[in-house]
Design a protein around this motif. Structure first.
Motif, mmCIF file in Angstrom:
data_model
loop_
_atom_site.group_PDB
_atom_site.id
_atom_site.type_symbol
_atom_site.label_atom_id
_atom_site.label_comp_id
_atom_site.label_asym_id
_atom_site.label_seq_id
_atom_site.Cartn_x
_atom_site.Cartn_y
_atom_site.Cartn_z
ATOM 1 N N MET A 162 0.873 -1.165 0.000
ATOM 2 C CA MET A 162 0.000 0.000 0.000
ATOM 3 C C MET A 162 0.911 1.215 0.000
ATOM 4 O O MET A 162 1.577 1.489 0.968
ATOM 5 N N GLY A 163 0.963 1.921 -1.058
ATOM 6 C CA GLY A 163 1.761 3.132 -1.144
ATOM 7 C C GLY A 163 0.958 4.317 -0.656
ATOM 8 O O GLY A 163 -0.081 4.180 -0.050
ATOM 9 N N SER A 164 1.436 5.506 -0.947
ATOM 10 C CA SER A 164 0.765 6.703 -0.457
ATOM 11 C C SER A 164 -0.638 6.823 -1.032
ATOM 12 O O SER A 164 -1.519 7.358 -0.397
ATOM 13 N N TRP A 165 -0.848 6.317 -2.237
ATOM 14 C CA TRP A 165 -2.164 6.379 -2.853
ATOM 15 C C TRP A 165 -3.184 5.730 -1.925
ATOM 16 O O TRP A 165 -4.219 6.290 -1.634
ATOM 17 N N HIS A 166 -2.858 4.539 -1.409
ATOM 18 C CA HIS A 166 -3.765 3.851 -0.499
ATOM 19 C C HIS A 166 -3.695 4.426 0.906
ATOM 20 O O HIS A 166 -4.685 4.424 1.620
ATOM 21 N N ARG A 167 -2.527 4.922 1.303
ATOM 22 C CA ARG A 167 -2.397 5.509 2.638
ATOM 23 C C ARG A 167 -3.371 6.661 2.787
ATOM 24 O O ARG A 167 -4.076 6.768 3.782
ATOM 25 N N LEU A 168 -3.440 7.524 1.784
ATOM 26 C CA LEU A 168 -4.366 8.649 1.842
ATOM 27 C C LEU A 168 -5.812 8.173 1.860
ATOM 28 O O LEU A 168 -6.663 8.769 2.496
ATOM 29 N N ARG A 169 -6.073 7.093 1.187
ATOM 30 C CA ARG A 169 -7.415 6.541 1.191
ATOM 31 C C ARG A 169 -7.745 5.927 2.539
ATOM 32 O O ARG A 169 -8.876 5.998 2.993
ATOM 33 N N LEU A 170 -6.773 5.317 3.174
ATOM 34 C CA LEU A 170 -6.978 4.692 4.481
ATOM 35 C C LEU A 170 -7.400 5.707 5.534
ATOM 36 O O LEU A 170 -8.207 5.413 6.399
ATOM 37 N N VAL A 171 -6.886 6.927 5.450
ATOM 38 C CA VAL A 171 -7.232 7.953 6.448
ATOM 39 C C VAL A 171 -8.449 8.770 6.043
ATOM 40 O O VAL A 171 -8.861 9.672 6.769
ATOM 41 N N GLY A 172 -9.044 8.482 4.890
ATOM 42 C CA GLY A 172 -10.281 9.145 4.490
ATOM 43 C C GLY A 172 -10.119 10.408 3.670
ATOM 44 O O GLY A 172 -11.065 11.171 3.516
ATOM 45 N N ALA A 173 -8.939 10.632 3.106
ATOM 46 C CA ALA A 173 -8.698 11.863 2.355
ATOM 47 C C ALA A 173 -9.518 11.945 1.067
ATOM 48 O O ALA A 173 -9.680 13.026 0.510
ATOM 49 N N PHE A 174 -10.033 10.803 0.612
ATOM 50 C CA PHE A 174 -10.798 10.788 -0.632
ATOM 51 C C PHE A 174 -12.234 10.334 -0.422
ATOM 52 O O PHE A 174 -12.879 9.841 -1.334
ATOM 53 N N GLY A 175 -12.718 10.492 0.785
ATOM 54 C CA GLY A 175 -14.112 10.177 1.074
ATOM 55 C C GLY A 175 -14.304 8.874 1.822
ATOM 56 O O GLY A 175 -13.416 8.027 1.897
ATOM 57 N N GLU A 176 -15.504 8.746 2.366
ATOM 58 C CA GLU A 176 -15.843 7.617 3.226
ATOM 59 C C GLU A 176 -15.866 6.280 2.492
ATOM 60 O O GLU A 176 -15.364 5.282 2.997
ATOM 61 N N GLN A 177 -16.460 6.246 1.315
ATOM 62 C CA GLN A 177 -16.550 4.985 0.569
ATOM 63 C C GLN A 177 -15.163 4.480 0.185
ATOM 64 O O GLN A 177 -14.881 3.289 0.298
ATOM 65 N N VAL A 178 -14.299 5.375 -0.231
ATOM 66 C CA VAL A 178 -12.939 4.993 -0.604
ATOM 67 C C VAL A 178 -12.192 4.496 0.633
ATOM 68 O O VAL A 178 -11.462 3.502 0.577
ATOM 69 N N GLN A 179 -12.403 5.146 1.774
ATOM 70 C CA GLN A 179 -11.769 4.704 3.013
ATOM 71 C C GLN A 179 -12.261 3.303 3.400
ATOM 72 O O GLN A 179 -11.463 2.461 3.794
ATOM 73 N N ARG A 180 -13.558 3.058 3.276
ATOM 74 C CA ARG A 180 -14.095 1.729 3.595
ATOM 75 C C ARG A 180 -13.457 0.658 2.710
ATOM 76 O O ARG A 180 -13.122 -0.433 3.170
ATOM 77 N N THR A 181 -13.268 0.979 1.445
ATOM 78 C CA THR A 181 -12.652 0.032 0.519
ATOM 79 C C THR A 181 -11.204 -0.247 0.911
ATOM 80 O O THR A 181 -10.771 -1.396 0.924
ATOM 81 N N ALA A 182 -10.456 0.792 1.248
ATOM 82 C CA ALA A 182 -9.062 0.620 1.672
ATOM 83 C C ALA A 182 -8.986 -0.242 2.928
ATOM 84 O O ALA A 182 -8.134 -1.137 3.038
ATOM 85 N N LYS A 183 -9.882 0.004 3.876
ATOM 86 C CA LYS A 183 -9.906 -0.809 5.101
ATOM 87 C C LYS A 183 -10.245 -2.263 4.789
ATOM 88 O O LYS A 183 -9.686 -3.181 5.389
ATOM 89 N N GLU A 184 -11.150 -2.470 3.853
ATOM 90 C CA GLU A 184 -11.512 -3.835 3.454
ATOM 91 C C GLU A 184 -10.309 -4.543 2.849
ATOM 92 O O GLU A 184 -10.080 -5.722 3.097
ATOM 93 N N PHE A 185 -9.508 -3.826 2.042
ATOM 94 C CA PHE A 185 -8.282 -4.406 1.493
ATOM 95 C C PHE A 185 -7.362 -4.882 2.614
ATOM 96 O O PHE A 185 -6.788 -5.964 2.538
ATOM 97 N N VAL A 186 -7.211 -4.059 3.652
ATOM 98 C CA VAL A 186 -6.365 -4.423 4.789
ATOM 99 C C VAL A 186 -6.924 -5.667 5.472
ATOM 100 O O VAL A 186 -6.205 -6.631 5.734
ATOM 101 N N LYS A 187 -8.212 -5.653 5.774
ATOM 102 C CA LYS A 187 -8.852 -6.769 6.480
ATOM 103 C C LYS A 187 -8.751 -8.079 5.704
ATOM 104 O O LYS A 187 -8.649 -9.148 6.297
ATOM 105 N N CYS A 188 -8.781 -7.990 4.395
ATOM 106 C CA CYS A 188 -8.745 -9.193 3.556
ATOM 107 C C CYS A 188 -7.325 -9.706 3.321
ATOM 108 O O CYS A 188 -7.136 -10.725 2.659
ATOM 109 N N GLY A 189 -6.321 -9.015 3.827
ATOM 110 C CA GLY A 189 -4.944 -9.466 3.674
ATOM 111 C C GLY A 189 -4.300 -9.059 2.368
ATOM 112 O O GLY A 189 -3.277 -9.615 1.972
ATOM 113 N N LEU A 190 -4.876 -8.068 1.685
ATOM 114 C CA LEU A 190 -4.340 -7.629 0.404
ATOM 115 C C LEU A 190 -3.270 -6.548 0.545
ATOM 116 O O LEU A 190 -2.661 -6.161 -0.442
ATOM 117 N N VAL A 191 -3.049 -6.064 1.758
ATOM 118 C CA VAL A 191 -2.089 -4.986 2.006
ATOM 119 C C VAL A 191 -1.042 -5.502 2.992
ATOM 120 O O VAL A 191 -1.383 -6.075 4.021
#
Length: 95
Positions: free
Chosen positions: A1-30
């Motif tokens: 997960m580079g900065s592109w996803h890091r910014l998404r993880l903290v919600g910089a691009f909206g709630e839905q994008v943040q939820r998706t980034a968190k799901e990636f983490v939970k699923c073991g993709l990061v």
């Protein structure tokens, strides 16, 4: 997960994008959270916030991601979790 996803993880691009980034983490993709740290005038350095979000998700995540980053930089193997299929989200409360 580079900065592109890091910014998404903290919600910089909206709630839905943040939820998706968190799901990636939970699923073991990061395996690593990182920052490319360029264009700082337009973008703040939010690694602390990213690790706070990870800690809120699971208190074991920060140490896992720090260890993976250290191992990656040292040329050592990183531990990857088993990839899990994301849970199917209902589009409507009746479904």
């Amino acid at each position: 997960m580079g900065s592109w996803h890091r910014l998404r993880l903290v919600g910089a691009f909206g709630e839905q994008v943040q939820r998706t980034a968190k799901e990636f983490v939970k699923c073991g993709l990061v395996q690593v959270v990182a920052s490319d740290a360029h264009t700082l005038k337009n973008r703040g350095f939010v690694m602390t916030k990213a690790y706070q979000v990870l800690n809120e998700m699971d208190s074991q995540y920060p140490e896992r991601f720090v260890t993976n980053a250290r191992n990656l930089l040292n040329g050592d193997k990183i531990k990857a979790r088993r990839i899990e299929v994301p849970r199917k989200q209902r589009k409507h409360w009746l479904s």
